[in-house]
Design a protein around this motif. Sequence first.
Motif, PDB file in Angstrom:
ATOM      1  N   THR A   1      33.239  51.146  41.781  1.00  0.00           N
ATOM      2  CA  THR A   1      34.291  50.314  42.365  1.00  0.00           C
ATOM      3  C   THR A   1      33.841  48.863  42.435  1.00  0.00           C
ATOM      4  O   THR A   1      34.637  47.955  42.161  1.00  0.00           O
ATOM      5  CB  THR A   1      34.671  50.825  43.763  1.00  0.00           C
ATOM      6  OG1 THR A   1      35.125  52.178  43.644  1.00  0.00           O
ATOM      7  CG2 THR A   1      35.755  49.978  44.402  1.00  0.00           C
ATOM      8  N   ILE A   2      32.592  48.641  42.774  1.00  0.00           N
ATOM      9  CA  ILE A   2      32.060  47.275  42.810  1.00  0.00           C
ATOM     10  C   ILE A   2      32.151  46.653  41.423  1.00  0.00           C
ATOM     11  O   ILE A   2      32.600  45.509  41.268  1.00  0.00           O
ATOM     12  CB  ILE A   2      30.605  47.259  43.322  1.00  0.00           C
ATOM     13  CG1 ILE A   2      30.559  47.713  44.789  1.00  0.00           C
ATOM     14  CG2 ILE A   2      29.990  45.865  43.155  1.00  0.00           C
ATOM     15  CD1 ILE A   2      29.163  47.925  45.339  1.00  0.00           C
ATOM     16  N   ARG A   3      31.752  47.399  40.397  1.00  0.00           N
ATOM     17  CA  ARG A   3      31.835  46.892  39.019  1.00  0.00           C
ATOM     18  C   ARG A   3      33.284  46.576  38.645  1.00  0.00           C
ATOM     19  O   ARG A   3      33.574  45.567  38.027  1.00  0.00           O
ATOM     20  CB  ARG A   3      31.245  47.905  38.044  1.00  0.00           C
ATOM     21  CG  ARG A   3      29.750  48.018  38.114  1.00  0.00           C
ATOM     22  CD  ARG A   3      29.219  48.997  37.043  1.00  0.00           C
ATOM     23  NE  ARG A   3      27.858  49.353  37.335  1.00  0.00           N
ATOM     24  CZ  ARG A   3      27.476  50.452  37.987  1.00  0.00           C
ATOM     25  NH1 ARG A   3      28.384  51.333  38.394  1.00  0.00           N
ATOM     26  NH2 ARG A   3      26.203  50.688  38.219  1.00  0.00           N
ATOM     27  N   TYR A   4      34.187  47.468  39.051  1.00  0.00           N
ATOM     28  CA  TYR A   4      35.614  47.271  38.767  1.00  0.00           C
ATOM     29  C   TYR A   4      36.130  46.016  39.465  1.00  0.00           C
ATOM     30  O   TYR A   4      36.825  45.200  38.857  1.00  0.00           O
ATOM     31  CB  TYR A   4      36.397  48.505  39.204  1.00  0.00           C
ATOM     32  CG  TYR A   4      37.885  48.371  39.074  1.00  0.00           C
ATOM     33  CD1 TYR A   4      38.497  48.297  37.830  1.00  0.00           C
ATOM     34  CD2 TYR A   4      38.703  48.311  40.203  1.00  0.00           C
ATOM     35  CE1 TYR A   4      39.871  48.174  37.700  1.00  0.00           C
ATOM     36  CE2 TYR A   4      40.073  48.193  40.096  1.00  0.00           C
ATOM     37  CZ  TYR A   4      40.653  48.122  38.839  1.00  0.00           C
ATOM     38  OH  TYR A   4      42.011  47.994  38.721  1.00  0.00           O
TER      39      TYR A   4
ATOM     40  N   LYS B   1      34.988  43.070  37.616  1.00  0.00           N
ATOM     41  CA  LYS B   1      35.658  42.959  36.315  1.00  0.00           C
ATOM     42  C   LYS B   1      37.058  42.368  36.437  1.00  0.00           C
ATOM     43  O   LYS B   1      37.481  41.558  35.603  1.00  0.00           O
ATOM     44  CB  LYS B   1      35.725  44.344  35.660  1.00  0.00           C
ATOM     45  CG  LYS B   1      36.395  44.366  34.314  1.00  0.00           C
ATOM     46  CD  LYS B   1      36.418  45.769  33.740  1.00  0.00           C
ATOM     47  CE  LYS B   1      37.151  45.806  32.413  1.00  0.00           C
ATOM     48  NZ  LYS B   1      37.208  47.164  31.870  1.00  0.00           N
ATOM     49  N   ILE B   2      37.789  42.762  37.479  1.00  0.00           N
ATOM     50  CA  ILE B   2      39.174  42.291  37.635  1.00  0.00           C
ATOM     51  C   ILE B   2      39.270  41.069  38.553  1.00  0.00           C
ATOM     52  O   ILE B   2      40.355  40.690  38.983  1.00  0.00           O
ATOM     53  CB  ILE B   2      40.106  43.421  38.129  1.00  0.00           C
ATOM     54  CG1 ILE B   2      39.715  43.891  39.528  1.00  0.00           C
ATOM     55  CG2 ILE B   2      40.145  44.570  37.139  1.00  0.00           C
ATOM     56  CD1 ILE B   2      40.740  44.787  40.188  1.00  0.00           C
ATOM     57  N   ASN B   3      38.131  40.481  38.869  1.00  0.00           N
ATOM     58  CA  ASN B   3      38.062  39.234  39.645  1.00  0.00           C
ATOM     59  C   ASN B   3      38.536  39.351  41.085  1.00  0.00           C
ATOM     60  O   ASN B   3      39.070  38.394  41.636  1.00  0.00           O
ATOM     61  CB  ASN B   3      38.814  38.107  38.928  1.00  0.00           C
ATOM     62  CG  ASN B   3      38.242  37.817  37.571  1.00  0.00           C
ATOM     63  OD1 ASN B   3      37.027  37.750  37.416  1.00  0.00           O
ATOM     64  ND2 ASN B   3      39.096  37.664  36.578  1.00  0.00           N
ATOM     65  N   VAL B   4      38.362  40.516  41.676  1.00  0.00           N
ATOM     66  CA  VAL B   4      38.580  40.635  43.113  1.00  0.00           C
ATOM     67  C   VAL B   4      37.352  40.075  43.827  1.00  0.00           C
ATOM     68  O   VAL B   4      37.467  39.407  44.844  1.00  0.00           O
ATOM     69  CB  VAL B   4      38.849  42.101  43.530  1.00  0.00           C
ATOM     70  CG1 VAL B   4      38.867  42.249  45.033  1.00  0.00           C
ATOM     71  CG2 VAL B   4      40.168  42.578  42.943  1.00  0.00           C
ATOM     72  N   LEU B   5      36.204  40.347  43.257  1.00  0.00           N
ATOM     73  CA  LEU B   5      34.942  39.781  43.738  1.00  0.00           C
ATOM     74  C   LEU B   5      34.628  38.518  42.947  1.00  0.00           C
ATOM     75  O   LEU B   5      34.928  38.448  41.758  1.00  0.00           O
ATOM     76  CB  LEU B   5      33.784  40.754  43.476  1.00  0.00           C
ATOM     77  CG  LEU B   5      33.572  41.901  44.417  1.00  0.00           C
ATOM     78  CD1 LEU B   5      32.466  42.807  43.898  1.00  0.00           C
ATOM     79  CD2 LEU B   5      33.238  41.408  45.801  1.00  0.00           C
TER      80      LEU B   5
ATOM     81  N   GLU C   1      47.159  41.976  46.034  1.00  0.00           N
ATOM     82  CA  GLU C   1      47.221  41.173  47.252  1.00  0.00           C
ATOM     83  C   GLU C   1      45.832  40.685  47.660  1.00  0.00           C
ATOM     84  O   GLU C   1      45.663  39.532  48.062  1.00  0.00           O
ATOM     85  CB  GLU C   1      47.830  41.982  48.406  1.00  0.00           C
ATOM     86  CG  GLU C   1      49.300  42.261  48.267  1.00  0.00           C
ATOM     87  CD  GLU C   1      49.806  43.216  49.324  1.00  0.00           C
ATOM     88  OE1 GLU C   1      50.887  42.942  49.872  1.00  0.00           O
ATOM     89  OE2 GLU C   1      49.135  44.237  49.599  1.00  0.00           O
ATOM     90  N   ILE C   2      44.854  41.568  47.532  1.00  0.00           N
ATOM     91  CA  ILE C   2      43.480  41.190  47.883  1.00  0.00           C
ATOM     92  C   ILE C   2      42.973  40.132  46.916  1.00  0.00           C
ATOM     93  O   ILE C   2      42.357  39.145  47.328  1.00  0.00           O
ATOM     94  CB  ILE C   2      42.558  42.421  47.903  1.00  0.00           C
ATOM     95  CG1 ILE C   2      42.979  43.387  49.024  1.00  0.00           C
ATOM     96  CG2 ILE C   2      41.098  42.002  48.077  1.00  0.00           C
ATOM     97  CD1 ILE C   2      42.315  44.735  48.969  1.00  0.00           C
ATOM     98  N   ARG C   3      43.241  40.323  45.633  1.00  0.00           N
ATOM     99  CA  ARG C   3      42.788  39.352  44.630  1.00  0.00           C
ATOM    100  C   ARG C   3      43.364  37.965  44.919  1.00  0.00           C
ATOM    101  O   ARG C   3      42.650  36.966  44.903  1.00  0.00           O
ATOM    102  CB  ARG C   3      43.171  39.786  43.217  1.00  0.00           C
ATOM    103  CG  ARG C   3      42.696  38.796  42.169  1.00  0.00           C
ATOM    104  CD  ARG C   3      43.181  39.024  40.754  1.00  0.00           C
ATOM    105  NE  ARG C   3      44.044  40.129  40.515  1.00  0.00           N
ATOM    106  CZ  ARG C   3      43.750  41.162  39.728  1.00  0.00           C
ATOM    107  NH1 ARG C   3      42.598  41.212  39.095  1.00  0.00           N
ATOM    108  NH2 ARG C   3      44.621  42.130  39.543  1.00  0.00           N
TER     109      ARG C   3
END
Length: 111
Positions: free
Chosen positions: A17-20, A23-27, A63-65
Motif C-alpha cells: 500500500t505504501i508503494r501504491y 506511485k499514485i502521488n498520494v505520498l 480526496e486524500i490525494r
Amino acid sequence: MYSIQEASRLAQVPSSTIRYYEKINVLPPIKRNKQGHRTFDDKDIEILNLIRCFRSLGMSIEEIRVSMSSIQLEQEDIDTKEILFQHKKKLEEQIGILNAYIREIEKKIVN
C-alpha cells in the motif's frame, strides 16, 4: 530512518500500500538510500498515519490525494482539522441527498 518494512509496521499500513500510495502521488516522493531502497523519517510515518486515518473515515484516495497535494508538506504543518471539516461537509451533503431519497421511497411505500 526507517525501512519500508519498519514504516509499514509503525504506520500499520502494508508495504504494498505504501508503494501504491507513492506511485499514485498520494505520498510525496520517498527518499532513497544509496542502494535505491526507500527510507522513511518520522514525518513520513506521520503522513502515513494521517492517510490511514483519512481512509478509515471514508475518504477516497482521490480526496486524500487532492488534500495532500494542496499542502506544502515540507514547509507547513498539515491542517488536519480543515481537511476533516471539508470531508464532514461532503458527508453531510451526501446524508441530505440520501434522506431525500428515503423520503421519496417512503412516499411510494405508503401509496
